[in-house]
Each structure stands twice: as C-alpha cells, then as structure tokens.
Scaffold this active site. Structure first.
Site, PDB file in Angstrom:
ATOM      1  N   ARG A   1      14.474 -33.348  -6.570  1.00  0.00           N
ATOM      2  CA  ARG A   1      14.285 -33.345  -8.242  1.00  0.00           C
ATOM      3  C   ARG A   1      15.188 -34.199  -8.624  1.00  0.00           C
ATOM      4  O   ARG A   1      16.398 -34.036  -8.428  1.00  0.00           O
ATOM      5  CB  ARG A   1      14.140 -31.844  -8.583  1.00  0.00           C
ATOM      6  CG  ARG A   1      14.160 -31.752 -10.038  1.00  0.00           C
ATOM      7  CD  ARG A   1      14.140 -30.491 -10.565  1.00  0.00           C
ATOM      8  NE  ARG A   1      12.890 -30.088 -10.431  1.00  0.00           N
ATOM      9  CZ  ARG A   1      12.184 -28.908 -10.831  1.00  0.00           C
ATOM     10  NH1 ARG A   1      12.723 -28.328 -11.720  1.00  0.00           N
ATOM     11  NH2 ARG A   1      10.829 -28.747 -10.709  1.00  0.00           N
TER      12      ARG A   1
ATOM     13  N   HIS B   1       5.340 -35.002 -11.438  1.00  0.00           N
ATOM     14  CA  HIS B   1       5.755 -33.735 -10.787  1.00  0.00           C
ATOM     15  C   HIS B   1       4.498 -33.274  -9.624  1.00  0.00           C
ATOM     16  O   HIS B   1       3.344 -32.432 -10.126  1.00  0.00           O
ATOM     17  CB  HIS B   1       5.667 -32.578 -11.802  1.00  0.00           C
ATOM     18  CG  HIS B   1       6.246 -31.210 -11.254  1.00  0.00           C
ATOM     19  ND1 HIS B   1       6.745 -31.016 -10.114  1.00  0.00           N
ATOM     20  CD2 HIS B   1       6.762 -30.149 -12.016  1.00  0.00           C
ATOM     21  CE1 HIS B   1       7.175 -29.812 -10.021  1.00  0.00           C
ATOM     22  NE2 HIS B   1       7.175 -29.237 -11.233  1.00  0.00           N
TER      23      HIS B   1
ATOM     24  N   GLN C   1       3.697 -29.540  -8.480  1.00  0.00           N
ATOM     25  CA  GLN C   1       3.114 -28.792  -9.799  1.00  0.00           C
ATOM     26  C   GLN C   1       1.451 -28.991  -9.638  1.00  0.00           C
ATOM     27  O   GLN C   1       0.687 -28.108  -9.861  1.00  0.00           O
ATOM     28  CB  GLN C   1       3.557 -29.144 -11.203  1.00  0.00           C
ATOM     29  CG  GLN C   1       3.301 -28.414 -12.190  1.00  0.00           C
ATOM     30  CD  GLN C   1       3.507 -26.717 -11.910  1.00  0.00           C
ATOM     31  OE1 GLN C   1       4.671 -26.643 -11.708  1.00  0.00           O
ATOM     32  NE2 GLN C   1       2.524 -25.839 -11.938  1.00  0.00           N
TER      33      GLN C   1
ATOM     34  N   ASP D   1       2.596 -27.530 -21.761  1.00  0.00           N
ATOM     35  CA  ASP D   1       4.013 -27.305 -21.116  1.00  0.00           C
ATOM     36  C   ASP D   1       4.801 -27.473 -22.136  1.00  0.00           C
ATOM     37  O   ASP D   1       4.588 -27.729 -23.636  1.00  0.00           O
ATOM     38  CB  ASP D   1       4.055 -28.643 -20.238  1.00  0.00           C
ATOM     39  CG  ASP D   1       5.512 -28.597 -19.444  1.00  0.00           C
ATOM     40  OD1 ASP D   1       6.135 -27.482 -19.359  1.00  0.00           O
ATOM     41  OD2 ASP D   1       5.554 -29.712 -18.995  1.00  0.00           O
TER      42      ASP D   1
ATOM     43  N   CYS E   1       2.866 -24.707 -16.538  1.00  0.00           N
ATOM     44  CA  CYS E   1       3.571 -24.769 -15.483  1.00  0.00           C
ATOM     45  C   CYS E   1       4.879 -23.636 -15.256  1.00  0.00           C
ATOM     46  O   CYS E   1       5.309 -23.600 -14.245  1.00  0.00           O
ATOM     47  CB  CYS E   1       3.872 -26.116 -15.259  1.00  0.00           C
ATOM     48  SG  CYS E   1       5.065 -26.867 -16.568  1.00  0.00           S
TER      49      CYS E   1
ATOM     50  N   ARG F   1       2.166 -22.400  -5.977  1.00  0.00           N
ATOM     51  CA  ARG F   1       3.337 -23.481  -5.858  1.00  0.00           C
ATOM     52  C   ARG F   1       3.697 -23.702  -4.394  1.00  0.00           C
ATOM     53  O   ARG F   1       3.737 -24.468  -3.632  1.00  0.00           O
ATOM     54  CB  ARG F   1       4.505 -23.132  -6.804  1.00  0.00           C
ATOM     55  CG  ARG F   1       4.291 -23.441  -8.318  1.00  0.00           C
ATOM     56  CD  ARG F   1       3.928 -24.891  -8.648  1.00  0.00           C
ATOM     57  NE  ARG F   1       4.781 -25.755  -8.124  1.00  0.00           N
ATOM     58  CZ  ARG F   1       6.109 -26.040  -8.727  1.00  0.00           C
ATOM     59  NH1 ARG F   1       6.558 -25.567  -9.693  1.00  0.00           N
ATOM     60  NH2 ARG F   1       6.725 -26.967  -7.980  1.00  0.00           N
TER      61      ARG F   1
END
Ligand code: CP
Ligand code: NVA
Length: 315
Positions: A99, A131, A134, A231, A271, A299
């Site tokens: 990340r 992402h 996700q 989000d 998310c 996830r």
C-alpha cells in the site's frame, strides 16, 4: 529481463477471462495451499485495518507466511529506494504486496523485479490511483447479494462522491462485468474525460453490455439503481483539503432520501472506514439495506482468489 511475471497494480492488469478466474477461485470454500512454505510481504506506507487483516489471513489460508512491514520500518525512498526494497523483499517472499502513497512506487517496484528477472508478483493494496483488492471484493459482494448465479451483469450501481482510487477501480471491475455504472460527483472531483473514455473503451472491449456515465446530480444517478456506493470525501494523503472538500461535497451524502430514489430493495456499499454524517448517514450505514459488513468480509476472499491465481492456481 523477465516479462512473464504478472503484477496486479490495477484491475486492468487482469483480462476479463482472468477476472472471472480470480472470482471463481475467490468463491471456492477451499483452495489448495499454493503458498505453502513461502513468504508474503505486506508493505504499508499508509494505515489499514481491513486490507492488512484480509491479506494476512488470505496468505495464511493458502499456507503462506505474511510479514507486515510498516512505513517507518521500510522507509521507501528515505532509508532506501523502492527498487532496493523490492529486490530485498524478493529474496524472502513469493509475493510482494504494498500500500503506497504514490502509485509510481508500485510501478518502480515491479519494474525493478522484472529488470532483475525475479519472478515475484507485486500486488497493489491501495495507491492514490487504484484499489484493486477492494474492487474485487465489491464485485464478490454484488454477486453475493444481488444474485442469482448470473451475477450483477445488467444491474445498475450508482457511486456518489469522490471519483477516487476506490471509485475508479470499482467502475473498471464493474464495466468488465457488464454492470451499468453511474458516477455522481461535484465539479472538479468527478471522472475526467480521459478516465471516462478509458472506462467506455473497457466496457466496449469486455462485450458484456456494461456502461459508464458521469453526472453532477446524485439524485439522477441514484434513480432506480440496484446499488448505491460511496467512500470518504477526503482520502488518505489529502487531509489538508478536508475543509474544502466538506464544502464541495455538500449535497452528496448518501442518506435515506437518496436511498428512497433507488430501486426497491437496493443495497448500499461502502469500502470503509466510514465518516457518518459526511458521505453517508448513520441511519443508512446501520440500516437494513447496507451490506458493508458482508463487503468487508469479502476482502479476505478477494485476496485469497488473487494470491492463489498469482501463484498459479486456476479454477
Ligand atoms: N477498505 C479498506 O481498504 O480499508 P483499510 O484502509 O482499513 O484497509
Ligand atoms: N479512498 C480512500 C479509501 C480507503 C480504504 C483512501 O484512499 O483513503
């Protein structure tokens, strides 16, 4: 120089057929221990709750050994270069997940491993641009909650809010899966013409009837939709813009009035982490139509499917 290693820095690093394969693996109750005896490096330059736990547990379920490396410890481009970090971790790990603040860091890591002819895939666990893990989980969630077996193809999802990393990856996966995606954002925070054009091309190339539209009107986007998604208005790394963004996004909250415009029985996704009272009301997030905990649980399945696929598993 190796060109055979598959890195997943973006969902479009998978073809439509390969996306189907990852989904099929992710939906299996049991997968062989394809990572047995191998390390899975998890580098995090930003905080995480879901992604870290989901990826660690996915690695464990495939027989792998996850090793978490935090921002200060790794010091990308401070303590040593991204290229040196990647080549070092590849000495110990079968898979390198990261990340990062800047998407370019992932590109450099993957490039360094290819250049060194090292067969270790790099997996994006969220960058400023994308992402993918996700988005895979979001697709699994829609398949789970919107069924039947054919999945969400032909359905409509309205994303209301910032056209950020999560939004763009979600839109890509969904148009590859035949979903109609509507994105509603305030001026300056929406999908740009270039991004929109790429998504339209992706929908066309996938040939599954998916589509994408962008609007400034959340009500128009939500009208009759089968799913609403939102989000945060301020992503990690944008904290200095929070006040400006709160003003810009006024009127873009997913609340009961907006949900009432959607199709009867429409589901609500987020998310997480969520900011109740900003992009979504507590009433909607805690309401019967929200599927955010099923989505969070997906996830791990998404990462299981993806890590297994990268290790050579096929459905
Ligand atoms: N949704 C998500 O990626 O959560 P984390 O930032 O907690 O990993
Ligand atoms: N868009 C958010 C997603 C967090 C999971 C961010 O990048 O901070």
């Amino acid at each position: 120089m190796s060109t055979g290693t598959r890195h997943v820095l973006d969902v479009t690093d998978l073809s439509v057929d390969e996306l189907d394969q990852v989904v099929a693996l992710a939906e299996r109750a049991h997968l062989p221990p394809v990572l047995a005896g191998t390390g899975v490096a998890l580098v995090f330059e930003k905080p995480s709750l879901r992604t870290r736990s989901a990826t660690e547990m996915a690695a464990v379920s495939l027989g792998g050994h996850p090793v978490f490396i935090g921002a200060e410890e790794v010091g990308i481009d401070v303590r040593e270069t991204a290229e040196d970090v990647a080549r070092t971790l590849a000495c110990f790990h079968r898979t390198l997940c990261a990340r990062v603040l800047d998407h370019g860091t992932l590109v450099r890591m993957a490039g360094a491993l290819d250049e060194a002819d090292v067969d270790v895939p790099v997996v994006n666990l969220l960058s400023d641009r994308s992402h993918p893990g996700q988005a895979l989980a979001d697709l699994l969630t829609l398949r789970q909650v919107l069924g039947p077996a054919g999945g969400p193809a032909g359905r409509t999802l309205a994303y209301v809010g910032d056209a950020n990393n999560v939004c763009v990856s979600l839109a890509k996966v969904l148009v590859m899966s035949g979903v109609h995606v509507r994105v509603a954002s305030p001026e300056g925070f929406g999908l740009g013409h270039v991004e929109l054009g790429r998504l339209e091309e992706l929908a066309e190339a996938a040939g599954r009837g998916g589509s994408v539209t962008a609007t400034g009107d959340p009500v128009a986007a939500a009208a009759g939709a089968d799913a609403l998604y939102t989000d945060v208005w301020t992503s990690m790394g944008q904290e200095g813009e929070a006040a400006v963004r709160r003003l810009a996004f006024e009127g873009y909250t997913v609340d009961k009035a907006l949900l009432d415009r959607a199709a009867p029985g429409a589901v609500v996704l987020h998310c997480l982490p969520a900011h109740r009272g900003e992009e979504i009301t507590a009433e909607v997030l805690e309401g019967a139509r929200a599927v955010v905990w099923a989505q969070a649980a997906q996830r791990r399945n998404a990462m299981r499917g993806l890590l297994a696929w990268l290790a050579g598993a096929r459905p």
